[in-house]
Design an enzyme around this catalytic site. Structure first.
Site, PDB file in Angstrom:
ATOM      1  N   HIS A 152       8.584  82.802  52.738  1.00 28.01           N
ATOM      2  CA  HIS A 152       7.357  83.589  52.672  1.00 28.01           C
ATOM      3  C   HIS A 152       7.186  84.100  51.255  1.00 28.01           C
ATOM      4  O   HIS A 152       8.169  84.440  50.600  1.00 28.01           O
ATOM      5  CB  HIS A 152       7.426  84.784  53.637  1.00 28.01           C
ATOM      6  CG  HIS A 152       6.091  85.350  53.969  1.00 28.01           C
ATOM      7  ND1 HIS A 152       5.449  86.237  53.156  1.00 28.01           N
ATOM      8  CD2 HIS A 152       5.272  85.123  55.025  1.00 28.01           C
ATOM      9  CE1 HIS A 152       4.285  86.547  53.703  1.00 28.01           C
ATOM     10  NE2 HIS A 152       4.142  85.880  54.831  1.00 28.01           N
ATOM     11  N   ASP A 178       5.453  81.874  61.897  1.00 24.31           N
ATOM     12  CA  ASP A 178       5.168  80.577  62.525  1.00 24.31           C
ATOM     13  C   ASP A 178       6.384  79.956  63.207  1.00 24.31           C
ATOM     14  O   ASP A 178       6.256  78.912  63.840  1.00 24.31           O
ATOM     15  CB  ASP A 178       4.627  79.599  61.469  1.00 24.31           C
ATOM     16  CG  ASP A 178       3.204  79.944  61.046  1.00 24.31           C
ATOM     17  OD1 ASP A 178       2.438  80.405  61.908  1.00 24.31           O
ATOM     18  OD2 ASP A 178       2.861  79.754  59.866  1.00 24.31           O
TER      19      ASP A 178
HETATM   20  C1  LIG Z   1       1.348  82.411  58.366  1.00 23.68           C
HETATM   21  C2  LIG Z   1       1.991  81.933  57.158  1.00 23.68           C
HETATM   22  O1  LIG Z   1       1.319  81.452  56.300  1.00 23.68           O
HETATM   23  S1  LIG Z   1       3.671  82.090  57.023  1.00 23.68           S
HETATM   24  C3  LIG Z   1       4.164  80.682  56.001  1.00 23.68           C
HETATM   25  C4  LIG Z   1       4.047  79.404  56.774  1.00 23.68           C
HETATM   26  N1  LIG Z   1       4.469  78.253  55.996  1.00 23.68           N
HETATM   27  C5  LIG Z   1       5.632  77.617  56.202  1.00 23.68           C
HETATM   28  O2  LIG Z   1       6.434  77.972  57.054  1.00 23.68           O
HETATM   29  C6  LIG Z   1       5.872  76.411  55.330  1.00 23.68           C
HETATM   30  C7  LIG Z   1       7.263  76.427  54.730  1.00 23.68           C
HETATM   31  N2  LIG Z   1       7.395  77.466  53.730  1.00 23.68           N
HETATM   32  C8  LIG Z   1       6.892  77.314  52.465  1.00 23.68           C
HETATM   33  O3  LIG Z   1       6.347  76.257  52.097  1.00 23.68           O
HETATM   34  C9  LIG Z   1       7.024  78.460  51.498  1.00 23.68           C
HETATM   35  O4  LIG Z   1       8.109  79.285  51.838  1.00 23.68           O
HETATM   36  C10 LIG Z   1       5.721  79.288  51.384  1.00 23.68           C
HETATM   37  C11 LIG Z   1       4.573  78.369  50.961  1.00 23.68           C
HETATM   38  C12 LIG Z   1       5.388  79.931  52.713  1.00 23.68           C
HETATM   39  C13 LIG Z   1       5.862  80.412  50.354  1.00 23.68           C
HETATM   40  O5  LIG Z   1       6.425  79.872  49.261  1.00 23.68           O
HETATM   41  P1  LIG Z   1       6.253  80.311  47.735  1.00 23.68           P
HETATM   42  O6  LIG Z   1       6.359  81.763  47.576  1.00 23.68           O
HETATM   43  O7  LIG Z   1       5.046  79.669  47.155  1.00 23.68           O
HETATM   44  O8  LIG Z   1       7.553  79.654  47.148  1.00 23.68           O
HETATM   45  P2  LIG Z   1       7.799  78.119  46.803  1.00 23.68           P
HETATM   46  O9  LIG Z   1       7.194  77.170  47.788  1.00 23.68           O
HETATM   47  O10 LIG Z   1       7.437  77.950  45.362  1.00 23.68           O
HETATM   48  O11 LIG Z   1       9.366  78.053  46.992  1.00 23.68           O
HETATM   49  C14 LIG Z   1      10.325  78.719  46.135  1.00 23.68           C
HETATM   50  C15 LIG Z   1      11.676  78.031  46.338  1.00 23.68           C
HETATM   51  O12 LIG Z   1      12.113  78.207  47.679  1.00 23.68           O
HETATM   52  C16 LIG Z   1      12.217  76.937  48.333  1.00 23.68           C
HETATM   53  N3  LIG Z   1      11.622  77.054  49.649  1.00 23.68           N
HETATM   54  C17 LIG Z   1      10.538  77.789  49.998  1.00 23.68           C
HETATM   55  N4  LIG Z   1      10.296  77.642  51.305  1.00 23.68           N
HETATM   56  C18 LIG Z   1      11.240  76.819  51.782  1.00 23.68           C
HETATM   57  C19 LIG Z   1      11.482  76.278  53.075  1.00 23.68           C
HETATM   58  N5  LIG Z   1      10.697  76.585  54.087  1.00 23.68           N
HETATM   59  N6  LIG Z   1      12.539  75.440  53.221  1.00 23.68           N
HETATM   60  C20 LIG Z   1      13.325  75.142  52.180  1.00 23.68           C
HETATM   61  N7  LIG Z   1      13.123  75.612  50.929  1.00 23.68           N
HETATM   62  C21 LIG Z   1      12.090  76.432  50.737  1.00 23.68           C
HETATM   63  C22 LIG Z   1      11.380  75.973  47.469  1.00 23.68           C
HETATM   64  O13 LIG Z   1      11.781  74.641  47.612  1.00 23.68           O
HETATM   65  C23 LIG Z   1      11.622  76.523  46.088  1.00 23.68           C
HETATM   66  O14 LIG Z   1      12.905  76.126  45.685  1.00 23.68           O
HETATM   67  P3  LIG Z   1      13.208  75.815  44.111  1.00 23.68           P
HETATM   68  O15 LIG Z   1      12.964  77.119  43.412  1.00 23.68           O
HETATM   69  O16 LIG Z   1      14.629  75.395  44.123  1.00 23.68           O
HETATM   70  O17 LIG Z   1      12.242  74.751  43.708  1.00 23.68           O
HETATM   71  O1  LIG Z   2       0.869  86.597  54.162  1.00 19.20           O
HETATM   72  C1  LIG Z   2       0.936  85.376  53.994  1.00 19.20           C
HETATM   73  O2  LIG Z   2       0.969  84.831  52.863  1.00 19.20           O
HETATM   74  C2  LIG Z   2       1.017  84.468  55.145  1.00 19.20           C
HETATM   75  C3  LIG Z   2       1.227  85.147  56.450  1.00 19.20           C
HETATM   76  O3  LIG Z   2       2.331  85.498  56.800  1.00 19.20           O
HETATM   77  C4  LIG Z   2       0.077  85.425  57.286  1.00 19.20           C
HETATM   78  O4  LIG Z   2      -1.065  85.159  56.873  1.00 19.20           O
HETATM   79  O5  LIG Z   2       0.268  85.928  58.400  1.00 19.20           O
END
Ligand SMILES: CC(=O)SCCNC(=O)CCNC(=O)[C@H](O)C(C)(C)COP(=O)(O)OP(=O)(O)OC[C@H]1O[C@@H](n2cnc3c(N)ncnc32)[C@H](O)[C@@H]1OP(=O)(O)O
Ligand SMILES: O=C([O-])CC(=O)C(=O)O
Length: 377
Positions: free
Chosen positions: A260, A314
């Protein structure tokens, strides 16, 4: 004045807001200052939506009026059903929902968003009608007639009824209502920000919500709930979870439902949803997916220790919906049915001190390039 470029606007405030607050280090989420644990224990989705929109808990007469207004605006025009019938039944329900919500605005064309009365009724219609559209699509695509809303059923109970024509188990409706509370609002997430940008142009609220629905669909945001269930099904059994997680992480792939932008601990909504899973499965029988999910979380905890990656909202939600026999591709539309109240609260807040969103960019291209005529390229 030049500013530092922050990819993804990470940490950059886009608004001042009094709607909700997240403490990402402690894992606390509050709506209008009340924590979500309290709201799940004591409130209902409709009362919570009132709190989000109007800034305080309603009195008894206010709640009665709000509930009655929502209840009496659940029906959708037959032409919205006709529109849904024309869409390919293999299409994603989020696309059908987005199309129907955009079309809804054509039936209620009050474009003057400065009229508070008009805005109230737009909010009522959107909160009331999204579940009817989702349920209608779920049935129409399988060749079944939509089931009209029932005025004597509460919000969540009515939605589950419109999906199946059966009165749900009382525990299901309570748990489902808690799920809606948990998904109702979350500060400046991607879909809320999308809606705010649209709102800042003074577009009508149907267009605002339609644009938010588009942003929620993506797998990095609301769409992750569907991907989580596909991942758990692919793993197939708790014994296979460790190898699966190791393989994913070794290949630098993301574990869906983990991580997150703001939370650096387990998302408090994931903790509550996990509790709801346990309540549901104790009463209605175990879920094989839940046992796999617990093993995935345990393994991820081992392997990702120190990286600040924990289950988000999620991760456990779809397991609840799966146990209620809801189609997997409806999970993100369920998220939208709840989040519409947060989107609308931000829309109203934006209108109060509106300034058009028009950020800057850092140009990285060339200048003064010659134009080469087509025949010479
Ligand atoms: C309701 C919602 O929106 S809740 C979020 C729902 N989304 C997901 O579950 C998808 C999986 N999660 C993700 O893609 C991310 O954690 C996000 C998009 C939610 C937030 O990520 P950001 O803050 O943008 O961080 P970013 O994607 O740049 O990741 C940072 C680091 O953590 C790692 N990382 C982040 N999420 C994950 C994950 N779910 N699994 C494994 N590694 C991860 C990345 O690979 C990156 O590693 P690095 O620095 O070695 O390259
Ligand atoms: O806050 C966020 O970036 C994503 C999230 O958890 C939501 O929208 O519920």
């Amino acid at each position: 004045m030049p500013h530092d470029f922050m990819p993804g606007l990470d940490g950059v405030p886009a608004a001042t807001s009094s709607i909700s607050d997240v403490d990402g280090q402690r894992g606390v989420l509050e709506y209008r200052g009340i924590n979500i644990e309290t709201l799940c224990a004591q409130s209902s989705f409709l009362e919570t939506s009132y709190l989000l929109l109007f800034g305080r808990l309603p009195t008894r007469p206010e709640l009665d009026r709000w509930t009655s207004d929502i209840t009496h605006h659940r029906r959708i025009k037959f032409r919205i059903n006709d529109l849904l019938k024309c869409l390919p039944e293999t299409g994603h329900p989020m696309d059908a929902l987005q199309a129907a919500v955009a079309a809804l605005g054509m039936f209620y064309p009050g474009r003057q968003v400065k009229d508070a009365e008009n805005n109230y009724w737009s909010a009522v219609r959107l909160i009331a009608k999204l579940p009817t559209i989702v349920a209608a699509w779920a049935r129409l695509r399988h060749g079944n007639d939509p089931i009209p809303p029932q005025d004597d059923l509460e919000f969540s109970e009515n939605f589950l009824y419109m999906l199946t024509e059966q009165t749900p188990h009382p525990l299901w409706k309570d748990i489902f209502d808690d799920c809606l509370i948990l998904h109702a609002e979350h500060t400046m997430n991607a879909s809320t920000f999308t809606g705010l940008v649209t709102a800042s142009t003074l577009a009508d609220p149907y267009t605002v919500v339609a644009s938010s629905i588009g942003a929620l669909k993506g797998p990095l945001h609301g769409g992750a709930n569907e991907e989580v269930i596909q991942m758990l099904r692919e793993i197939g059994s708790p014994e296979r979870a460790r190898a699966y997680v190791e393989h994913k992480l070794a290949g630098k792939q993301k574990l869906m439902g983990f991580g997150h932008r703001v939370y650096k601990v387990k998302d408090p909504r994931a903790t509550i949803l996990q509790g709801l899973c346990e309540r549901l499965f104790t009463a209605c029988g175990p879920s094989p997916l839940y046992a796999i999910a617990v093993e995935v979380e345990r393994t991820a905890d081992d392997l990702l220790r120190g990286k600040g990656l924990y289950p988000n909202v999620d991760f456990y939600s779809g397991i609840i919906y799966d146990q209620m026999h809801i189609d997997t591709d409806l999970y993100t539309p369920l998220f939208a049915m709840a989040r519409v109240s947060g989107w609308l609260a931000h829309w109203l807040e934006q209108l109060r001190g509106n300034k058009l969103f028009r950020p800057d960019q850092i140009y990285s291209g060339e200048h003064n390039r010659p134009y080469t005529p087509l025949t010479q390229r």
